[in-house]
Design a protein around this motif. Sequence first.
Motif, PDB file in Angstrom:
ATOM      1  N   LYS A   1       0.776  -1.137  -0.062  1.00  0.00           N
ATOM      2  CA  LYS A   1       0.056   0.022   0.034  1.00  0.00           C
ATOM      3  C   LYS A   1       0.700   1.486   0.058  1.00  0.00           C
ATOM      4  O   LYS A   1       1.754   1.437   0.753  1.00  0.00           O
ATOM      5  CB  LYS A   1      -0.818   0.076   1.273  1.00  0.00           C
ATOM      6  N   GLY A   2       0.435   2.193  -0.930  1.00  0.00           N
ATOM      7  CA  GLY A   2       1.277   3.487  -0.789  1.00  0.00           C
ATOM      8  C   GLY A   2       2.286   3.548  -1.919  1.00  0.00           C
ATOM      9  O   GLY A   2       2.790   4.562  -2.300  1.00  0.00           O
ATOM     10  N   ASN A   3       2.794   2.223  -2.433  1.00  0.00           N
ATOM     11  CA  ASN A   3       3.861   2.206  -3.440  1.00  0.00           C
ATOM     12  C   ASN A   3       3.379   1.906  -4.937  1.00  0.00           C
ATOM     13  O   ASN A   3       4.171   1.625  -5.734  1.00  0.00           O
ATOM     14  CB  ASN A   3       4.775   0.937  -3.386  1.00  0.00           C
ATOM     15  N   GLU A   4       1.826   2.267  -5.220  1.00  0.00           N
ATOM     16  CA  GLU A   4       1.424   2.133  -6.343  1.00  0.00           C
ATOM     17  C   GLU A   4       2.164   2.848  -7.396  1.00  0.00           C
ATOM     18  O   GLU A   4       2.291   2.437  -8.808  1.00  0.00           O
ATOM     19  CB  GLU A   4      -0.115   2.340  -6.398  1.00  0.00           C
TER      20      GLU A   4
ATOM     21  N   TRP B   1       2.739  -8.702 -15.242  1.00  0.00           N
ATOM     22  CA  TRP B   1       1.947  -7.682 -14.784  1.00  0.00           C
ATOM     23  C   TRP B   1       2.592  -6.362 -14.786  1.00  0.00           C
ATOM     24  O   TRP B   1       3.873  -6.011 -14.892  1.00  0.00           O
ATOM     25  CB  TRP B   1       1.706  -7.876 -13.355  1.00  0.00           C
ATOM     26  N   ALA B   2       1.907  -5.405 -15.748  1.00  0.00           N
ATOM     27  CA  ALA B   2       2.319  -4.277 -15.643  1.00  0.00           C
ATOM     28  C   ALA B   2       1.510  -3.006 -15.182  1.00  0.00           C
ATOM     29  O   ALA B   2       0.114  -3.486 -15.133  1.00  0.00           O
ATOM     30  CB  ALA B   2       2.972  -3.636 -17.126  1.00  0.00           C
ATOM     31  N   VAL B   3       1.841  -1.846 -14.911  1.00  0.00           N
ATOM     32  CA  VAL B   3       0.734  -0.865 -14.184  1.00  0.00           C
ATOM     33  C   VAL B   3      -0.281  -0.676 -14.913  1.00  0.00           C
ATOM     34  O   VAL B   3      -0.403  -0.709 -16.112  1.00  0.00           O
ATOM     35  CB  VAL B   3       1.951   0.540 -14.374  1.00  0.00           C
ATOM     36  N   GLY B   4      -1.250  -0.560 -14.238  1.00  0.00           N
ATOM     37  CA  GLY B   4      -2.797  -0.485 -14.901  1.00  0.00           C
ATOM     38  C   GLY B   4      -3.318  -1.946 -14.935  1.00  0.00           C
ATOM     39  O   GLY B   4      -4.467  -1.932 -14.958  1.00  0.00           O
TER      40      GLY B   4
ATOM     41  N   GLU C   1      11.237 -10.707 -11.261  1.00  0.00           N
ATOM     42  CA  GLU C   1      12.030  -9.461 -11.784  1.00  0.00           C
ATOM     43  C   GLU C   1      10.944  -8.174 -11.653  1.00  0.00           C
ATOM     44  O   GLU C   1       9.820  -8.461 -11.979  1.00  0.00           O
ATOM     45  CB  GLU C   1      12.565  -9.659 -13.194  1.00  0.00           C
ATOM     46  N   MET C   2      11.408  -7.354 -10.670  1.00  0.00           N
ATOM     47  CA  MET C   2      10.556  -6.358 -10.376  1.00  0.00           C
ATOM     48  C   MET C   2      11.180  -4.999 -11.161  1.00  0.00           C
ATOM     49  O   MET C   2      12.140  -4.668 -10.992  1.00  0.00           O
ATOM     50  CB  MET C   2      10.436  -5.904  -8.983  1.00  0.00           C
ATOM     51  N   HIS C   3      10.365  -4.224 -11.662  1.00  0.00           N
ATOM     52  CA  HIS C   3      10.995  -2.984 -12.300  1.00  0.00           C
ATOM     53  C   HIS C   3      10.145  -1.793 -11.538  1.00  0.00           C
ATOM     54  O   HIS C   3       8.948  -1.588 -11.314  1.00  0.00           O
ATOM     55  CB  HIS C   3      10.338  -2.905 -13.805  1.00  0.00           C
ATOM     56  N   TYR C   4      11.277  -1.029 -10.854  1.00  0.00           N
ATOM     57  CA  TYR C   4      10.626   0.170  -9.920  1.00  0.00           C
ATOM     58  C   TYR C   4      10.803   1.471 -10.628  1.00  0.00           C
ATOM     59  O   TYR C   4      12.016   1.452 -11.338  1.00  0.00           O
ATOM     60  CB  TYR C   4      11.274   0.290  -8.442  1.00  0.00           C
TER      61      TYR C   4
ATOM     62  N   GLY D   1      13.684   7.309   0.599  1.00  0.00           N
ATOM     63  CA  GLY D   1      12.906   6.567   1.798  1.00  0.00           C
ATOM     64  C   GLY D   1      11.938   5.449   1.474  1.00  0.00           C
ATOM     65  O   GLY D   1      11.122   5.014   2.238  1.00  0.00           O
ATOM     66  N   ILE D   2      11.993   5.349   0.192  1.00  0.00           N
ATOM     67  CA  ILE D   2      10.897   4.369  -0.322  1.00  0.00           C
ATOM     68  C   ILE D   2      11.443   2.674  -0.270  1.00  0.00           C
ATOM     69  O   ILE D   2      12.446   2.358  -0.788  1.00  0.00           O
ATOM     70  CB  ILE D   2      10.355   4.474  -1.827  1.00  0.00           C
ATOM     71  N   THR D   3      10.617   1.915   0.520  1.00  0.00           N
ATOM     72  CA  THR D   3      11.174   0.550   0.267  1.00  0.00           C
ATOM     73  C   THR D   3       9.717  -0.262  -0.127  1.00  0.00           C
ATOM     74  O   THR D   3       8.620   0.242   0.195  1.00  0.00           O
ATOM     75  CB  THR D   3      11.450  -0.136   1.930  1.00  0.00           C
ATOM     76  N   ASP D   4      10.137  -1.391  -0.467  1.00  0.00           N
ATOM     77  CA  ASP D   4       9.005  -2.380  -0.958  1.00  0.00           C
ATOM     78  C   ASP D   4       8.867  -3.684  -0.670  1.00  0.00           C
ATOM     79  O   ASP D   4       9.843  -4.146  -0.761  1.00  0.00           O
ATOM     80  CB  ASP D   4       8.620  -1.847  -2.701  1.00  0.00           C
TER      81      ASP D   4
END
Length: 615
Positions: free
Chosen positions: A238-241, A287-290, A316-319, A327-330
């Motif tokens: 939550k919050g990292n969308e 999965w991709a944004v949207g 594999e995560m693409h940030y 300060g963003i951690t996921d």
Amino acid sequence: MLTAASILLALLAVSSAQEQQANFTHHAVLDPNGKYLLNWNPPTNGSDYFTFECVVATRGWLGLGFSPNGAMTDADIVIAWIDANGNPQISDRHGPAQGNGYPPADSTQNYELVSGRKNNTHIIITFRRKLDTCDPQDRKITSDTTRLIWAFSDQVPTSANNIQQHSHRGVKSVQLVNPQTNDGMAKILADPSTKVYDLSVTNVTLPTDKRTLYWCDIFELPQWKKHHVIANRMMIQKGNERYVHHMVVYGCGEEDMSEHLGKPAACFDDTQIFSPMEKCKDFFAVWAVGGEDFVYPSQMGAPIFGDSKQRFVLLEMHYDNADLTPGITDSSTFRFYLTEQLRPVETGKITIGMPVNPVQLVIPPKQQRFTTYAYCPGKCTSRMTEPITVFTGLLHTHLLGIAMRVRVIRNGEEIKSDMRDDHYDFNYQSPVYLSKPLVIMPGDDIIVECTYGSMDRDTMTYGGFGSDNEMCLAYMEYYPKRNLSPENCKSFVDPKNLTEILGLKKEQVNIGPKASLGGGAVTVLNQDQQNVTITNWYKNDLKMTDDMVTKLQDYVKNSPQSVSCGFQGKDSAGGNVTDSTFFKLDGPIQNPHPYVEPAAVCTASSGTTGATTTS
Ligand SMILES: *[C@@H]1O[C@H](CO)[C@@H](O)[C@H](O)[C@H]1NC(C)=O
Ligand SMILES: *[C@@H]1O[C@H](CO)[C@@H](O)[C@H](O)[C@H]1NC(C)=O
Ligand SMILES: *[C@@H]1O[C@H](CO)[C@@H](O)[C@H](O)[C@H]1NC(C)=O
Ligand SMILES: *[C@@H]1O[C@H](CO)[C@@H](O)[C@H](O)[C@H]1NC(C)=O
Ligand SMILES: *[C@@H]1O[C@H](CO)[C@@H](O)[C@H](O)[C@H]1NC(C)=O
Ligand SMILES: *[C@@H]1O[C@H](CO)[C@@H](O)[C@H](O)[C@H]1NC(C)=O
Ligand SMILES: *[C@@H]1O[C@H](CO)[C@@H](O)[C@H](O)[C@H]1NC(C)=O
């Protein structure tokens, strides 16, 4: 005029109200606060009509617009409200010729009110329109990504000529014709026999000195018997969308990856490459944004587990930390929903496109449109012994992508393919469910075209993993599944001939073995005899000319590319082929008869001007 139309339309509303009680198959939340919900049904069973239901937290009017680019200019707009007498009203309008501003009413009214009501907090208005209304003041709804513009206001209009400016507005990308559907998800969640398998990352810290992070983690699959994946869900912390951009799960084939277990790391940096990226290439889930929950058709499932040789997967995560927020951690999770009761039809995956490489995929700066071409020829697809049916897929480019299509050419004729998008949106990469699946026959030629717009760029954009770099890949899922591992087909231009167009002599360029995984592996001896990476050379030394752009566009389309054919099956002599094979094409795949969408049948009565009406 409008009043007469409204009465007729209200009558129509009564007659079709019952049939429209039916549930809507598709849903989108248009505004970030959940005040504007859109439900819709695409045309089915030969009907030409889309039906839309807008549920909006206002007591005034609501507006919905179909826009080519997110602006009001040239948009097709409908405004609806419940008048002071409690009657629903609708007005077909269009954006001004320039800029944003008051949208004039169309001379022909093509939106038909189905029903409308309001309560103390909401207005709920249902209307329908044809996919193609044949009115030049409307826009045809296509299988491209549509930028829906939405607006509302708490002021109740006294008439269609007196609509106050909106108090809330926005834009949201949606696939209207072939949207993904999460119909059936509730049933899967409620079914006690549904199992889950999660792949999670833990406390990944996003860097603050660069925008993109690719994070790689290897997992060992449990020793379960074979299951079918029947749905999947991306569960973003939550919050990292806004930071989690996309995610791919790759199988590692028969590679032993045990030494990488429990050692998640950046997938690569400028100088080195984390080896799992090279060994785990069997695209398994994306999965991709949207994207929302993905639910398989009820008779289909994607096999997972039960193959003792394939023990590892790569997550594999693409940030994308565009504004370098510190300060963003996921800790996000990708969840597979599984069943042990194997379904009758198994699905498989194919990927077609270009290598992610800085000397094969290049996009010159300041171009309205620059198109790349990946070729998968009949010589590769003919290894299949039976046709495959592509029912879903995801088209993937990065920021510059404006259009993408998968073309299929059979005996010299291009067939209709809905794996295409002329209004590509980097920030909305939802898979599509093709209402008309794409059949690929053995021997078909396939071309994947990616079109980029680089007006905002000052230097060369090149193939790479960063959001600012580019890709051109079509991930597709089909049935019936053919082999154990996913297949791919990629095509390559000659990198030395390409860099020659940019003014580099062949001996100036050194292409290292890991060129396909990062810019650091290609070096150039520049004019000052310095040994620099190709990406630095693009940035500091290359002076693009119009002549180079013309030659480059011709080269990437027409040069004889090499193909890496990863399709398995039978070769021309009837032997079994299980490996990727490289071969050179004599020239580009020709498409002498491109597919042309048939024009809509437009009749004089496809709208109402007030005195006349349809049906
Ligand atoms: C609408 O959904 C409800 C429950 O979700 C279901 O009982 C009903 O049959 C559906 N109606 C139609 C017309 O599909
Ligand atoms: C479409 O037609 C088929 C067969 O006639 C029927 O089974 C199906 O329910 C129809 N779908 C809709 C949404 O009306
Ligand atoms: C009004 O209708 C909306 C949409 O159906 C619903 O969500 C909302 O709870 C309703 N409000 C009241 C006060 O009934
Ligand atoms: C992740 O970070 C949180 C907060 O700092 C901490 O409580 C938690 O133990 C960490 N989890 C792991 C697995 O390191
Ligand atoms: C590269 O260019 C040379 C001529 O300079 C030509 O002979 C060769 O066929 C070209 N190769 C490709 C793959 O375009
Ligand atoms: C430039 O550097 C690369 C990598 O360090 C090296 O492989 C290559 O041989 C060098 N080229 C020249 C001409 O020195
Ligand atoms: C090719 O594979 C099939 C099944 O996958 C097998 O039955 C056949 O014996 C193989 N043929 C050869 C020549 O290896």
